[in-house]
Design an enzyme around this catalytic site. Structure first.
Site, short mmCIF file in Angstrom:
data_model
loop_
_atom_site.label_atom_id
_atom_site.label_comp_id
_atom_site.label_asym_id
_atom_site.label_seq_id
_atom_site.Cartn_x
_atom_site.Cartn_y
_atom_site.Cartn_z
CG HIS A 152 65.21 49.88 70.81
ND1 HIS A 152 65.00 51.37 70.73
CD2 HIS A 152 64.20 49.49 71.49
CE1 HIS A 152 64.16 51.56 71.80
NE2 HIS A 152 63.67 50.43 72.44
CB CYS A 160 64.23 48.41 74.79
SG CYS A 160 62.62 47.19 74.57
#
Length: 349
Positions: A152, A160
């Site tokens: 992201h 992430c």
């Protein structure tokens, strides 16, 4: 609002905040007229693809290397092989080198994943995102848990890979155009580092070394063929280019694989290099340990000599009435640091 109700409401809000922190990087922005997920590819990206013999709609592969903090985008060219198109710096990832094990460990995943249009997140809290697909078939075979593990925007990670907003904008658009070109998915390969024999030897004592040597075969196949290897899971391990096709039982026996002479030769050479590098690392560690022991012994001997010399002169001083004998022990002599005055000649009487 009574104090009791306020305390209960505060507790609920804290629990919700903690829960949000443990579910990695998920979440959606409210629906709006924001069209960020449909922003066209820049003219420089399109011309770059043309110059390498590819196009926005061609197939793609993404590779991530944790230690190097690099994300690579590869595109298929007119030759049928994939060529690296662009690299992006990873702004942040979570945890240490090694796979994700369980929900809440804040560890970024490693392995092979298949990204489909359903994993794209156009309304992410982190500008744009796509889900890695964790846990995949391999992860589930090992009972590993986790959710919303994304690639992201932004520069903050809870399991992430954060690419900054500008970075994910390009990566997202490249993936979108790949799907528009008729490709049902693209492969995401996530490695702890570039899978060389020397690097593996440096990490030979890691509890993840078996897993890393498993996924190295997929790394090697892509390096050799410049095409994404077909992967599946059997006997709770990755298998690449299995013969026969069809989905495998992740707990069942592994079938034969399609033999690749170049891969076999590389694996044999790498095994020899790995063994030699491990021996070299062991020798280096032994030399460093011996040197550290030698320095510690020298320092201990120097301290002992200093203490012995100090004790010797202290004894002499006490023998001849030196030191502070007869003085108030609370009085500390003052040293001016100035030379003593030259004595005057004796007067003649």
């Amino acid at each position: 609002m009574t104090a009791t109700v306020f305390r209960k409401l505060s507790s609920v809000l804290i629990l919700l905040w903690v829960a949000f922190g443990l579910v990695a990087c998920g979440g959606f922005l409210p629906k709006s007229s924001d069209n960020r997920h449909n922003q066209p590819l820049s003219s420089s990206i399109q011309s770059g693809l043309r110059n390498m013999g590819s196009s926005p709609g061609e197939a793609m592969v993404i590779r991530i290397f944790k230690e190097e903090k690099v994300l690579e985008v590869w595109k298929r060219t007119t030759s049928g092989q994939f060529k690296m198109f662009k690299t992006y710096e990873i702004c942040a990832f979570s945890g240490e080198l090694g796979p994700k094990i369980k929900e809440g460990d804040r560890q970024s995943p490693e392995g092979f994943y298949t990204i489909t249009p359903g994993l794209m997140n156009p309304r992410s809290n982190y500008y744009l995102a796509f889900n890695t697909g964790f846990p995949n078939k391999f992860d589930r075979a090992w009972g590993r848990t986790g959710s919303d593990l994304m690639v992201h925007g932004d520069c903050s990670s809870r399991g992430c890979y954060a690419m900054t907003d500008d970075g994910i904008a390009e990566i997202y658009a490249l993936a979108r155009e790949t799907f528009k070109g008729g490709n049902p998915s693209f492969q995401l390969q996530i490695f702890p580092f570039r899978m060389t024999a020397a690097k593996l030897a440096q990490k030979a004592s890691s509890p993840h070394i078996g897993f890393w040597r498993d996924i190295k075969e997929g790394y090697d196949l892509f390096e050799l063929t410049k095409a994404p290897p077909a992967w599946d899971v059997c006997e709770r391990q990755y298998i690449f280019n299995a013969a026969g096709g069809g989905a495998l039982n992740p707990m069942g026996p592994c079938p034969a694989v399609v033999q690749n002479a170049a891969l076999t030769a590389k694996q044999q050479a790498d095994e020899i290099a790995f063994a030699a590098a491990v021996e070299s690392e062991a020798q280096k560690a032994a030399r460093e340990a011996a040197e550290a022991e030698r320095q510690a012994a020298e320092e201990a001997a120097a301290r002992a000599r200093g203490e012995a010399i100090g004790g010797f002169f202290s004894g002499i001083g006490n023998m001849f009435g030196g030191g502070n004998a007869g003085q108030d022990p609370n009085v500390v002599p003052v040293m001016s640091g100035k030379p003593a005055p030259k004595p005057m000649p004796r007067l003649q009487r």
